[in-house]
Design a protein around this motif. Structure first.
Motif, short mmCIF file in Angstrom:
data_model
loop_
_atom_site.label_atom_id
_atom_site.label_comp_id
_atom_site.label_asym_id
_atom_site.label_seq_id
_atom_site.Cartn_x
_atom_site.Cartn_y
_atom_site.Cartn_z
N ASP A 20 0.83 -1.19 0.00
CA ASP A 20 0.00 0.00 0.00
C ASP A 20 0.87 1.25 0.00
O ASP A 20 2.05 1.21 0.36
N LYS A 21 0.27 2.36 -0.37
CA LYS A 21 0.97 3.64 -0.45
C LYS A 21 1.68 3.93 0.86
O LYS A 21 1.17 3.68 1.94
N VAL A 22 2.90 4.48 0.74
CA VAL A 22 3.71 4.79 1.90
C VAL A 22 4.36 6.15 1.70
O VAL A 22 4.57 6.59 0.56
N SER A 23 4.67 6.84 2.79
CA SER A 23 5.34 8.14 2.72
C SER A 23 6.85 7.95 2.87
O SER A 23 7.32 6.89 3.29
N TRP A 24 7.60 9.01 2.54
CA TRP A 24 9.05 9.00 2.59
C TRP A 24 9.50 10.15 3.48
O TRP A 24 8.90 11.23 3.42
N PRO A 25 10.51 10.00 4.35
CA PRO A 25 11.35 8.81 4.42
C PRO A 25 11.02 7.83 5.54
O PRO A 25 11.23 6.63 5.39
N HIS B 29 8.04 13.61 -11.29
CA HIS B 29 9.10 14.61 -11.25
C HIS B 29 9.37 15.03 -9.81
O HIS B 29 8.46 15.38 -9.06
N GLY B 30 10.65 14.97 -9.43
CA GLY B 30 11.03 15.33 -8.06
C GLY B 30 11.02 14.12 -7.14
O GLY B 30 10.38 13.10 -7.41
N TRP B 31 11.73 14.24 -6.02
CA TRP B 31 11.91 13.10 -5.13
C TRP B 31 10.61 12.62 -4.51
O TRP B 31 10.46 11.44 -4.18
N ALA B 32 9.62 13.52 -4.36
CA ALA B 32 8.40 13.16 -3.62
C ALA B 32 7.28 12.63 -4.50
O ALA B 32 6.30 12.09 -4.00
N ALA B 33 7.41 12.76 -5.83
CA ALA B 33 6.26 12.51 -6.71
C ALA B 33 5.69 11.10 -6.56
O ALA B 33 4.47 10.92 -6.54
N SER B 34 6.56 10.11 -6.47
CA SER B 34 6.07 8.73 -6.39
C SER B 34 5.31 8.46 -5.09
O SER B 34 4.53 7.51 -5.01
N PHE B 35 5.54 9.31 -4.10
CA PHE B 35 4.87 9.15 -2.81
C PHE B 35 3.58 9.98 -2.72
O PHE B 35 2.87 9.92 -1.73
N LEU B 36 3.31 10.77 -3.76
CA LEU B 36 2.14 11.64 -3.76
C LEU B 36 0.98 11.08 -4.58
O LEU B 36 -0.10 11.69 -4.62
N ARG B 37 1.19 9.96 -5.25
CA ARG B 37 0.09 9.36 -6.01
C ARG B 37 -1.05 8.97 -5.07
O ARG B 37 -0.83 8.60 -3.93
N GLN B 38 -2.25 9.04 -5.61
CA GLN B 38 -3.42 8.65 -4.84
C GLN B 38 -3.33 7.18 -4.46
O GLN B 38 -3.01 6.34 -5.30
N GLY B 39 -3.61 6.86 -3.22
CA GLY B 39 -3.65 5.46 -2.79
C GLY B 39 -5.03 4.86 -2.97
O GLY B 39 -5.96 5.49 -3.49
N ALA B 40 -5.19 3.62 -2.52
CA ALA B 40 -6.47 2.92 -2.68
C ALA B 40 -7.58 3.59 -1.87
O ALA B 40 -8.70 3.75 -2.36
N ARG B 41 -7.29 3.96 -0.63
CA ARG B 41 -8.30 4.63 0.19
C ARG B 41 -8.38 6.11 -0.17
O ARG B 41 -7.38 6.74 -0.47
N THR B 42 -9.58 6.66 -0.12
CA THR B 42 -9.77 8.10 -0.31
C THR B 42 -10.15 8.73 1.03
O THR B 42 -10.20 8.06 2.06
N ARG B 43 -10.45 10.01 0.99
CA ARG B 43 -10.86 10.73 2.21
C ARG B 43 -12.28 10.37 2.64
O ARG B 43 -12.70 10.76 3.74
N ILE B 44 -13.03 9.70 1.80
CA ILE B 44 -14.43 9.38 2.08
C ILE B 44 -14.56 7.88 2.35
O ILE B 44 -14.16 7.06 1.52
N PRO B 45 -15.12 7.48 3.48
CA PRO B 45 -15.31 6.05 3.76
C PRO B 45 -16.14 5.37 2.67
O PRO B 45 -17.11 5.95 2.15
N GLY B 46 -15.73 4.17 2.32
CA GLY B 46 -16.46 3.39 1.34
C GLY B 46 -16.14 3.72 -0.10
O GLY B 46 -16.69 3.10 -1.01
N LEU C 112 -4.48 -3.88 -4.46
CA LEU C 112 -4.47 -3.08 -3.24
C LEU C 112 -5.86 -2.56 -2.90
O LEU C 112 -6.27 -2.56 -1.73
N ALA C 113 -6.61 -2.14 -3.93
CA ALA C 113 -7.99 -1.68 -3.68
C ALA C 113 -8.85 -2.83 -3.16
O ALA C 113 -9.63 -2.65 -2.21
N ALA C 114 -8.72 -4.01 -3.76
CA ALA C 114 -9.52 -5.16 -3.30
C ALA C 114 -9.19 -5.50 -1.86
O ALA C 114 -10.08 -5.82 -1.06
N GLN C 115 -7.92 -5.44 -1.49
CA GLN C 115 -7.52 -5.75 -0.12
C GLN C 115 -8.11 -4.74 0.86
O GLN C 115 -8.62 -5.13 1.93
N GLN C 116 -8.07 -3.46 0.51
CA GLN C 116 -8.62 -2.44 1.40
C GLN C 116 -10.13 -2.58 1.53
O GLN C 116 -10.68 -2.45 2.64
N VAL C 117 -10.81 -2.82 0.41
CA VAL C 117 -12.27 -3.01 0.45
C VAL C 117 -12.63 -4.19 1.35
O VAL C 117 -13.49 -4.09 2.23
#
Length: 519
Positions: free
Chosen positions: A145-150, A444-461, A484-489
């Motif tokens: 699942d999505k992770v932050s750096w470092p 682009h930039g060191w943080a970009a790969s960590f800024l992609r949207q993950g499976a979960r959003t800000r809204i439940p469900g 990853l989305a299936a696992q979170q669901v």
């Protein structure tokens, strides 16, 4: 009672998610606005011949082996797949070409013959570093699942392996680090091209993306019928487990009850109830309100300046002569810096690099074919399909520039060229609110790969999947996003069953007011 899940969009991420959830007993409905499944993995008729208009390179087949095995099938039972012995053929002018092979020893020999012994040693060191980066990130980031750096990433890697955090080289550009391995600018250009696999410039992406070269070096596969055949096979195994597909149906909006996604409304006015909703679309569609103004707060918008590349894509059915084509071929610009500078200022390059997929050829020696054959031809372009009109004159200018590159490398295409040209305007219409960006956010930039949207959003469900979400662009990455989305669901629905065991009085919940927009 099985939990109900609605998946909006039948791209590779949505299909992989549907197979996994259906095979585990969930009640799945997939709603797709197009008449086909596969998303960008589609075919367009040219001269009466269907031509692949989406992704053409299939790697990391183990990702799909796992999806089919979870459904009780095998990939080889459902599609015809064979390994490519030549990964890609590369040319800079008419004096010859350089092949990369599935066998790395053959690639090393070919590079040595092409550019000398120092280049062969550089390739060996490059392969070693790319493999190390992939090994560090495969299970800590790419398949997780999505992770932050470092610090969060460091915890996943292991605090005792702090050297690995530096070894992924997130703060150095890919172009700079390639210079440590290759003195020959042509080889720097060749391996810098892997940044375009995620829609980015080699001058602005972190050297971490060297791992893409390792992914391809593990094997490229050819699928009879192309990626659309793979998509149909995924649909078939999902249906075997009870999933329902509604193609040619546009979702008007995601609906909510008590702050939680409770289903979707479609263009006919029908409401389809769900315990969870997965959006297999670019997150920009959500953020722009294309799935309703209430759903727009689920994800952060992507600013136009952060978009990935778009493309000019010629789908052609034509004769060719001169250059000995393999399946995958790249013809490089003589000025890579200028090429990406043109794109950065919002223009299609005047002297572009050109990718040619000869769809009717194996990845072999390039024996000539008689008669017409199918081509997908790609030139990188800015993602400005929502602000710039690609007129007939602009299309003709770009076509002439593309042909000049090919002719400089001795490839002649039939003239006039029987083709259909897809521009950033077409990709914007296909994926609204993106400007035609094919890969979501640029890396682009060191943080970009960590800024992609993950499976979960800000809204439940409400969840996200697809090539514009974590872990990134490409067919296998989109499928991993579906996992990853299936696992979170599944995890969240199981938690709801554990902690909300009482029935809700009053029967069916009322849907919220329609919020407009189509996707």
């Amino acid at each position: 009672m099985a939990s109900r899940v609605v998946i909006i969009g039948a791209g590779m991420g949505g299909l992989a998610c549907a197979v996994r959830l259906a095979a585990s007993g969930h009640d799945i409905t997939v709603i797709e606005k197009e008449s086909h499944v596969g998303g960008k993995a589609r075919r367009v008729a040219v001269d009466g011949t269907p031509i692949d208009a989406g992704p053409t390179v299939f790697t990391l087949r183990d990702v799909f082996d796992e999806v089919f095995e979870l459904a009780g099938r095998s990939l080889d039972d459902c599609v015809s797949v064979r390994p490519a012995h030549v990964l890609a053929r590369h040319a800079w002018d008419a004096t010859g070409h350089l092949d990369l092979y599935a066998d790395p020893a053959r690639s090393e020999d070919a590079i040595g013959d092409f550019a000398g012994a120092d280049a062969a040693r550089g390739y060996r060191s490059f392969r070693t570093e790319a493999a190390r980066i992939y090994g560090i990130l495969e299970h800590s980031m790419l398949r997780a699942d999505k992770v932050s750096w470092p610090l969060p990433l460091m915890r996943r890697i292991g605090l005792a392996r702090i050297g690995d955090l530096l070894a992924i080289r997130p703060c150095e550009s890919l172009w700079k680090v390639l210079g440590e391995h290759f003195a020959d600018p042509r080889l720097r250009q060749l391996f810098g091209r892997y940044s375009t696999y995620c829609g980015s410039s080699p001058f602005d992406t972190p050297a971490t993306l060297m791992l893409i070269a390792h992914v391809e070096a593990q094997g490229v596969w050819l699928i009879d019928g192309g990626m659309s055949a793979l998509a149909e096979a995924l649909r078939g195994v999902a249906e075997e487990h009870g999933a329902r597909f509604r193609t040619g149906t546009a979702v008007e909006g995601v609906e909510f009850h008590n702050g939680r996604a409770c289903g979707v409304s479609v263009e006919s006015g029908e409401f389809i109830a769900a315990d969870a909703v997965v959006v297999n679309a670019d997150p920009s569609a959500l953020a722009s309100g294309a799935l309703g103004r209430n759903a727009a707060r689920a994800v952060a918008p992507i600013k136009p300046g952060k978009r990935s590349l778009s493309a000019m894509v010629w789908l052609a059915h034509a004769r060719s002569d001169g250059f000995p084509l393999s399946r995958h071929n790249v013809f490089f610009s003589p000025d890579y810096v200028r090429e990406f500078a043109d794109i950065s200022r919002g223009a299609v390059p005047g002297d572009p690099s050109v990718y040619v997929c000869a769809l009717d050829r194996g990845a072999g020696s390039g024996a000539a074919l008689t008669g017409r054959e199918r081509f997908q031809i790609i030139v990188n372009a800015p993602a400005n399909g929502d602000t710039f009109d690609f007129t007939a004159q602009e299309e003709e200018r770009c076509t002439r520039a593309m042909r000049r590159t090919l002719e400089r490398c001795s490839l002649q295409l039939e003239d006039p060229l029987p083709h259909r040209l897809l521009t950033p305007n077409d990709f914007e219409r296909f994926s609204p609110s993106t400007g035609g960006a094919i890969y979501g956010r640029a890396s682009h930039g060191w943080a970009a790969s960590f800024l992609r949207q993950g499976a979960r959003t800000r809204i439940p469900g409400l969840y996200c999947a697809g090539g514009s979400t974590h872990p990134g662009a490409g067919v296998p990455m989109a499928a991993l996003s579906g996992r990853l989305a299936a696992q979170q669901v599944a995890q969240d629905l199981a938690s709801m069953r554990r902690f909300h065991l009482v029935a809700t009085p009053g029967g069916m919940s009322m849907r919220s007011a329609k919020t407009g927009g189509t996707v």
